[in-house]
Design a protein around this motif. Structure first.
Motif, PDB file in Angstrom:
ATOM      1  N   LEU A  29       0.832  -1.209   0.000  1.00 35.76           N
ATOM      2  CA  LEU A  29       0.000   0.000   0.000  1.00 35.76           C
ATOM      3  C   LEU A  29       0.865   1.258   0.000  1.00 35.76           C
ATOM      4  O   LEU A  29       0.596   2.209  -0.734  1.00 35.76           O
ATOM      5  N   THR A  30       1.919   1.256   0.785  1.00 35.42           N
ATOM      6  CA  THR A  30       2.825   2.405   0.828  1.00 35.42           C
ATOM      7  C   THR A  30       3.484   2.632  -0.519  1.00 35.42           C
ATOM      8  O   THR A  30       3.561   3.764  -1.007  1.00 35.42           O
ATOM      9  N   ASN A  31       3.950   1.565  -1.147  1.00 37.73           N
ATOM     10  CA  ASN A  31       4.567   1.690  -2.470  1.00 37.73           C
ATOM     11  C   ASN A  31       3.580   2.207  -3.502  1.00 37.73           C
ATOM     12  O   ASN A  31       3.926   3.035  -4.353  1.00 37.73           O
ATOM     13  N   TYR A  32       2.341   1.745  -3.444  1.00 32.44           N
ATOM     14  CA  TYR A  32       1.307   2.212  -4.370  1.00 32.44           C
ATOM     15  C   TYR A  32       1.052   3.713  -4.186  1.00 32.44           C
ATOM     16  O   TYR A  32       0.981   4.462  -5.158  1.00 32.44           O
ATOM     17  N   ARG A  33       0.938   4.136  -2.943  1.00 37.52           N
ATOM     18  CA  ARG A  33       0.674   5.552  -2.675  1.00 37.52           C
ATOM     19  C   ARG A  33       1.852   6.428  -3.102  1.00 37.52           C
ATOM     20  O   ARG A  33       1.657   7.525  -3.630  1.00 37.52           O
ATOM     21  N   ILE A  34       3.064   5.952  -2.898  1.00 36.16           N
ATOM     22  CA  ILE A  34       4.241   6.702  -3.348  1.00 36.16           C
ATOM     23  C   ILE A  34       4.235   6.822  -4.863  1.00 36.16           C
ATOM     24  O   ILE A  34       4.525   7.888  -5.422  1.00 36.16           O
ATOM     25  N   GLN A  35       3.882   5.750  -5.547  1.00 35.38           N
ATOM     26  CA  GLN A  35       3.823   5.778  -7.012  1.00 35.38           C
ATOM     27  C   GLN A  35       2.778   6.788  -7.490  1.00 35.38           C
ATOM     28  O   GLN A  35       3.016   7.535  -8.443  1.00 35.38           O
ATOM     29  N   GLN A  36       1.627   6.829  -6.828  1.00 31.53           N
ATOM     30  CA  GLN A  36       0.594   7.794  -7.200  1.00 31.53           C
ATOM     31  C   GLN A  36       1.075   9.228  -6.970  1.00 31.53           C
ATOM     32  O   GLN A  36       0.816  10.113  -7.796  1.00 31.53           O
ATOM     33  N   LEU A  37       1.765   9.469  -5.883  1.00 31.90           N
ATOM     34  CA  LEU A  37       2.296  10.810  -5.620  1.00 31.90           C
ATOM     35  C   LEU A  37       3.349  11.202  -6.645  1.00 31.90           C
ATOM     36  O   LEU A  37       3.404  12.356  -7.079  1.00 31.90           O
ATOM     37  N   GLU A  38       4.194  10.250  -7.041  1.00 26.69           N
ATOM     38  CA  GLU A  38       5.201  10.536  -8.064  1.00 26.69           C
ATOM     39  C   GLU A  38       4.534  10.912  -9.385  1.00 26.69           C
ATOM     40  O   GLU A  38       5.002  11.813 -10.087  1.00 26.69           O
ATOM     41  N   THR A  39       3.443  10.247  -9.720  1.00 24.59           N
ATOM     42  CA  THR A  39       2.711  10.577 -10.945  1.00 24.59           C
ATOM     43  C   THR A  39       2.172  12.002 -10.876  1.00 24.59           C
ATOM     44  O   THR A  39       2.284  12.769 -11.841  1.00 24.59           O
ATOM     45  N   LYS A  40       1.615  12.374  -9.731  1.00 26.57           N
ATOM     46  CA  LYS A  40       1.105  13.734  -9.574  1.00 26.57           C
ATOM     47  C   LYS A  40       2.223  14.766  -9.662  1.00 26.57           C
ATOM     48  O   LYS A  40       2.059  15.830 -10.270  1.00 26.57           O
ATOM     49  N   VAL A  41       3.354  14.466  -9.075  1.00 24.61           N
ATOM     50  CA  VAL A  41       4.489  15.392  -9.115  1.00 24.61           C
ATOM     51  C   VAL A  41       4.997  15.540 -10.543  1.00 24.61           C
ATOM     52  O   VAL A  41       5.326  16.656 -10.979  1.00 24.61           O
ATOM     53  N   ASP A  42       5.051  14.449 -11.288  1.00 25.20           N
ATOM     54  CA  ASP A  42       5.485  14.524 -12.686  1.00 25.20           C
ATOM     55  C   ASP A  42       4.561  15.412 -13.503  1.00 25.20           C
ATOM     56  O   ASP A  42       5.015  16.222 -14.314  1.00 25.20           O
ATOM     57  N   ARG A  43       3.246  15.269 -13.286  1.00 26.78           N
ATOM     58  CA  ARG A  43       2.303  16.130 -14.004  1.00 26.78           C
ATOM     59  C   ARG A  43       2.492  17.586 -13.605  1.00 26.78           C
ATOM     60  O   ARG A  43       2.449  18.488 -14.442  1.00 26.78           O
TER      61      ARG A  43
END
Length: 74
Positions: A29-43
């Motif tokens: 779950l932590t890895n998934y949430r980090i991945q989602q945050l990275e996607t938002k930061v990239d955008r």
């Protein structure tokens, strides 16, 4: 006595399985949430890179509007 030892062993196995299962799920779950945050930061970074270009274009447009208002040739 033998039943007590067997019962304690099964309790230990169940406890370890539950603990490691919980740790594994929490990690996923932590890895998934980090991945989602990275996607938002990239955008966001892509948008932030475009801002200076838009500001420059707005300066050019404003300059041309000022020239038109003053009656100069564009």
């Amino acid at each position: 006595m033998n039943n007590d030892l067997l019962s304690a062993l099964f309790s230990l196995i169940g406890t370890l399985a539950g603990t490691f299962g919980g740790i594994l799920m929490s990690s996923k779950l932590t890895n998934y949430r980090i991945q989602q945050l990275e996607t938002k930061v990239d955008r966001h970074n892509g948008f932030a890179e475009k801002i200076p270009l838009l500001e420059e274009k707005i300066k050019v447009v404003n300059h041309r509007i000022d020239k038109i208002e003053r009656g100069e040739r564009v």
